[in-house]
Design a protein around this motif. Structure first.
Motif, PDB file in Angstrom:
ATOM      1  N   ALA A 408      32.698  25.712  56.293  1.00  0.00           N
ATOM      2  CA  ALA A 408      33.556  24.769  57.017  1.00  0.00           C
ATOM      3  C   ALA A 408      32.883  24.308  58.312  1.00  0.00           C
ATOM      4  N   HIS A 409      32.186  25.225  58.974  1.00  0.00           N
ATOM      5  CA  HIS A 409      31.471  24.843  60.200  1.00  0.00           C
ATOM      6  C   HIS A 409      30.301  23.923  59.871  1.00  0.00           C
ATOM      7  N   ASN A 410      29.587  24.199  58.752  1.00  0.00           N
ATOM      8  CA  ASN A 410      28.448  23.363  58.364  1.00  0.00           C
ATOM      9  C   ASN A 410      28.882  21.953  57.974  1.00  0.00           C
ATOM     10  N   TYR A 411      29.943  21.865  57.155  1.00  0.00           N
ATOM     11  CA  TYR A 411      30.319  20.579  56.569  1.00  0.00           C
ATOM     12  C   TYR A 411      31.296  19.786  57.439  1.00  0.00           C
ATOM     13  N   LEU A 412      32.192  20.500  58.142  1.00  0.00           N
ATOM     14  CA  LEU A 412      33.239  19.810  58.892  1.00  0.00           C
ATOM     15  C   LEU A 412      33.106  19.967  60.400  1.00  0.00           C
ATOM     16  N   GLY A 413      32.243  20.900  60.827  1.00  0.00           N
ATOM     17  CA  GLY A 413      32.038  21.106  62.250  1.00  0.00           C
ATOM     18  C   GLY A 413      33.214  21.764  62.954  1.00  0.00           C
ATOM     19  N   ILE A 414      34.000  22.575  62.239  1.00  0.00           N
ATOM     20  CA  ILE A 414      35.165  23.243  62.837  1.00  0.00           C
ATOM     21  C   ILE A 414      35.015  24.754  62.698  1.00  0.00           C
ATOM     22  N   LYS A 415      35.634  25.483  63.630  1.00  0.00           N
ATOM     23  CA  LYS A 415      35.626  26.946  63.578  1.00  0.00           C
ATOM     24  C   LYS A 415      37.000  27.529  63.265  1.00  0.00           C
ATOM     25  N   SER A 416      38.036  26.733  63.405  1.00  0.00           N
ATOM     26  CA  SER A 416      39.385  27.213  63.083  1.00  0.00           C
ATOM     27  C   SER A 416      40.263  26.021  62.742  1.00  0.00           C
ATOM     28  N   HIS A 417      41.375  26.330  62.039  1.00  0.00           N
ATOM     29  CA  HIS A 417      42.314  25.277  61.637  1.00  0.00           C
ATOM     30  C   HIS A 417      43.616  25.957  61.246  1.00  0.00           C
ATOM     31  N   LYS A 418      44.698  25.211  61.286  1.00  0.00           N
ATOM     32  CA  LYS A 418      46.003  25.781  60.947  1.00  0.00           C
ATOM     33  C   LYS A 418      46.098  26.184  59.477  1.00  0.00           C
ATOM     34  N   LEU A 419      45.218  25.630  58.611  1.00  0.00           N
ATOM     35  CA  LEU A 419      45.252  25.978  57.183  1.00  0.00           C
ATOM     36  C   LEU A 419      44.413  27.222  56.860  1.00  0.00           C
ATOM     37  N   TYR A 420      43.736  27.766  57.856  1.00  0.00           N
ATOM     38  CA  TYR A 420      42.839  28.890  57.597  1.00  0.00           C
ATOM     39  C   TYR A 420      43.573  30.102  57.028  1.00  0.00           C
ATOM     40  N   GLU A 421      44.753  30.394  57.537  1.00  0.00           N
ATOM     41  CA  GLU A 421      45.476  31.579  57.067  1.00  0.00           C
ATOM     42  C   GLU A 421      45.884  31.429  55.602  1.00  0.00           C
ATOM     43  N   LYS A 422      46.304  30.239  55.224  1.00  0.00           N
ATOM     44  CA  LYS A 422      46.662  29.988  53.827  1.00  0.00           C
ATOM     45  C   LYS A 422      45.436  30.094  52.924  1.00  0.00           C
ATOM     46  N   ILE A 423      44.312  29.566  53.405  1.00  0.00           N
ATOM     47  CA  ILE A 423      43.075  29.640  52.620  1.00  0.00           C
ATOM     48  C   ILE A 423      42.611  31.084  52.483  1.00  0.00           C
ATOM     49  N   ARG A 424      42.804  31.878  53.542  1.00  0.00           N
ATOM     50  CA  ARG A 424      42.422  33.289  53.476  1.00  0.00           C
ATOM     51  C   ARG A 424      43.177  33.994  52.355  1.00  0.00           C
ATOM     52  N   ARG A 425      44.494  33.774  52.246  1.00  0.00           N
ATOM     53  CA  ARG A 425      45.286  34.425  51.198  1.00  0.00           C
ATOM     54  C   ARG A 425      44.853  33.962  49.812  1.00  0.00           C
ATOM     55  N   LEU A 426      44.508  32.691  49.667  1.00  0.00           N
ATOM     56  CA  LEU A 426      44.090  32.193  48.359  1.00  0.00           C
ATOM     57  C   LEU A 426      42.751  32.779  47.931  1.00  0.00           C
ATOM     58  N   PHE A 427      41.837  32.985  48.877  1.00  0.00           N
ATOM     59  CA  PHE A 427      40.550  33.589  48.536  1.00  0.00           C
ATOM     60  C   PHE A 427      40.720  35.027  48.045  1.00  0.00           C
ATOM     61  N   GLU A 428      41.766  35.704  48.471  1.00  0.00           N
ATOM     62  CA  GLU A 428      42.030  37.058  48.000  1.00  0.00           C
ATOM     63  C   GLU A 428      42.532  37.082  46.568  1.00  0.00           C
ATOM     64  N   GLU A 429      43.023  35.932  46.074  1.00  0.00           N
ATOM     65  CA  GLU A 429      43.616  35.879  44.743  1.00  0.00           C
ATOM     66  C   GLU A 429      42.766  35.129  43.732  1.00  0.00           C
ATOM     67  N   VAL A 430      41.884  34.241  44.205  1.00  0.00           N
ATOM     68  CA  VAL A 430      41.087  33.402  43.314  1.00  0.00           C
ATOM     69  C   VAL A 430      39.609  33.573  43.652  1.00  0.00           C
ATOM     70  N   LYS A 431      38.768  33.663  42.616  1.00  0.00           N
ATOM     71  CA  LYS A 431      37.326  33.756  42.803  1.00  0.00           C
ATOM     72  C   LYS A 431      36.693  32.403  42.514  1.00  0.00           C
ATOM     73  N   ILE A 432      35.919  31.918  43.470  1.00  0.00           N
ATOM     74  CA  ILE A 432      35.306  30.609  43.379  1.00  0.00           C
ATOM     75  C   ILE A 432      33.925  30.675  44.030  1.00  0.00           C
ATOM     76  N   THR A 433      32.969  29.941  43.492  1.00  0.00           N
ATOM     77  CA  THR A 433      31.603  30.012  44.007  1.00  0.00           C
ATOM     78  C   THR A 433      31.462  29.188  45.285  1.00  0.00           C
ATOM     79  N   PRO A 434      30.493  29.543  46.137  1.00  0.00           N
ATOM     80  CA  PRO A 434      30.236  28.735  47.336  1.00  0.00           C
ATOM     81  C   PRO A 434      29.909  27.278  47.008  1.00  0.00           C
TER      82      PRO A 434
END
Length: 493
Positions: A408-434
């Motif tokens: 996210a920092h490489n592509y969007l230039g951001i270090k935090s966002h309000k959607l980060y917590e939701k994305i964190r929970r989804l990464f715990e449930e779904v496996k996806i490649t970089p």
């Protein structure tokens, strides 16, 4: 006053006389035969060496084989360019070999000084002018350059040993730092092409991937960096334990997990060249050895998808049929057996590859890293990936939340966002490649828009995969075929 005037007049006469003699000597030398001139210069040099407290070493541009420049000359040129050229008033500017960087070197007959452990050294650059044959009119030798270093006789041992070694080591390091790094690939080998084509072709290597941009767990990434630093500083250690200065890395994991990006990050970190070895074009073990000999130090030798290029699954005698093992004595079967044996000798075998990695030929050169990549580590022969051949196994796994933050920092230039917590929970449930995450974060047309648009797109992709996994009762891993089926609306069985 008269006495002072007489001394002034005398000094003027002496100066004029010396100047006149110098002019006469110069003119005389111009018409002097070459053999006589060389004879006189030899004896003048002997006379001055007896009365002078200084010694002089000469470093020629070419030594021995005239086709290749002397390694010490190249290192000296780089050393003087980096350490001493700023003290010279006349310099030469040129581009380095295979590089777009400008190099500064001292000009002819320019003196620069260097100090080493209390000794003063004077450096000069010179050039041998071509000499014309008085009978044929042809030039007897080409233009050659050389350096001289002058020092006091009492420092001779210091200069012969530590100082010249210091110049060589520093100069080599500067040469490596300034050169344009290259990406090599091996040429398809045929008997006739070996006389006309080099074993390797290369292009400039300018891939921007670094460890800073690599999507990976920070702790694991730092572990790899520390290991590379230990290897780079390990010359004396490898020499002490009696092993070739090389190291093997095995990168394994599903497609799209960043194995190629890891290779380029390692190359950029160490400032090494890359030799991408395509085994399917190598016809025999002897050709494999020739390719290895042609590689240089400070390089990475890469064999990608090692499980797909050769039959290295441990079935070492699979070419023999059941009838051949029984051996019924038939002439036809014996001829077929010998034909198979001849064909096998022309192929790269597992034993040949093992000798390539850590056999006798692996000691030809130093400071090399050998990297294998595979999507299926379980298919490889254990002898190929044991410790000592592949010293470090690195699993390139699915994207986790920390890896996502790097992307996210490489592509969007951001270090935090309000959607980060939701994305964190989804990464715990779904496996996806970089690679799939990067595809969702890629700004189309590089336009500057709200980062939330791309994060929402990633959230949508993760939610779709989560629902598809729940419906199919899978364990969370969605492979490439499964992803395509989902995106195309194909019903999964």
């Amino acid at each position: 006053m008269d006495h002072v005037a007489e001394l002034t007049s005398l000094s003027t006469k002496i100066t004029s006389t010396i100047g006149g003699l110098a002019i006469i000597w110069t003119m005389f030398r111009q018409f002097m035969p070459y053999d006589i001139k060389r004879y006189l210069d030899t004896y003048i040099h002997k006379f001055t060496s007896y009365i002078s407290p200084y010694d002089c070493f000469v470093i020629e541009e070419y030594a021995g084989d005239r086709m290749n420049r002397h390694d010490l000359y190249i290192a000296t040129k780089a050393y003087l360019s980096d350490h001493c050229s700023r003290r010279a008033r006349t310099c030469r500017i040129e581009l380095g070999k295979d590089s777009d960087r400008f190099l500064v070197s001292i000009g002819e007959r320019v003196e620069v000084t260097d100090d080493f452990n209390g000794a003063r050294i004077w450096w000069h650059a010179h050039m041998h002018q071509p000499v014309s044959n008085q009978y044929s009119g042809r030039q007897s030798q080409e233009e050659r350059r050389y350096y001289t270093l002058t020092f006091h006789k009492r420092h001779r041992e210091l200069i012969e040993g530590p100082y010249l070694r210091h110049v060589l080591d520093k100069g080599r390091a500067i040469t490596v730092r300034n050169r344009q790094r290259r990406l090599f690939t091996n040429n398809p080998y045929t008997e006739w092409s070996s006389y006309f084509k080099p074993m390797w072709n290369h292009v400039q290597f300018q891939h921007p991937s670094t460890f800073d941009t690599l999507a990976m767990d920070p702790t694991k990434k730092q572990e790899i960096i520390d290991d590379l630093n230990e290897f780079r500083r390990g010359k004396e250690y490898y020499s002490r334990i009696g092993k070739a200065w090389k190291r093997g890395y095995l990168l394994y994991g599903p497609p799209g997990t960043g194995k190629s990006s890891m290779i380029t990050a390692i190359a950029n970190f160490l400032e090494y060249d890359i030799y991408d070895l395509e085994l399917t074009t190598v016809k025999s073990n002897s050709e494999l050895r020739k390719l290895f000999i042609e590689t240089t130090g400070k390089s990475i030798i890469v064999i990608e998808d090692i499980d797909c290029t050769l039959d290295l699954t441990g079935k070492r005698n699979s070419n023999k049929s059941k009838e051949e093992e029984e051996g019924d004595g038939s002439d036809e079967k014996n001829k077929r057996k010998y034909r198979f044996d001849d064909e096998d000798k022309k192929k790269v075998t597992l034993s040949g590859l093992l000798n390539f990695i850590d056999g006798l030929w692996s000691a030809c050169g130093e400071e090399r890293i050998i990297i294998f990549t595979t999507n299926h580590i379980e298919k490889l022969d254990p002898a190929l990936i044991r410790t000592g051949r592949m010293d470090k196994h690195i699993e390139m796994s699915y994207c986790d939340f920390e890896s996502f933050r790097v992307l996210a920092h490489n592509y969007l230039g951001i270090k935090s966002h309000k959607l980060y917590e939701k994305i964190r929970r989804l990464f715990e449930e779904v496996k996806i490649t970089p690679a799939d995450v990067a595809e969702n974060l890629m700004c189309v047309g590089y336009s500057k828009v709200d980062a939330g648009v791309y994060l929402e797109r990633l959230v949508k992709t993760l939610m779709e995969r989560k629902e598809a996994v729940e419906e199919q009762g899978k364990d969370g891993i969605v492979d490439e075929v499964y992803k395509n089926n989902v995106s195309n609306g194909v019903e999964l069985k």
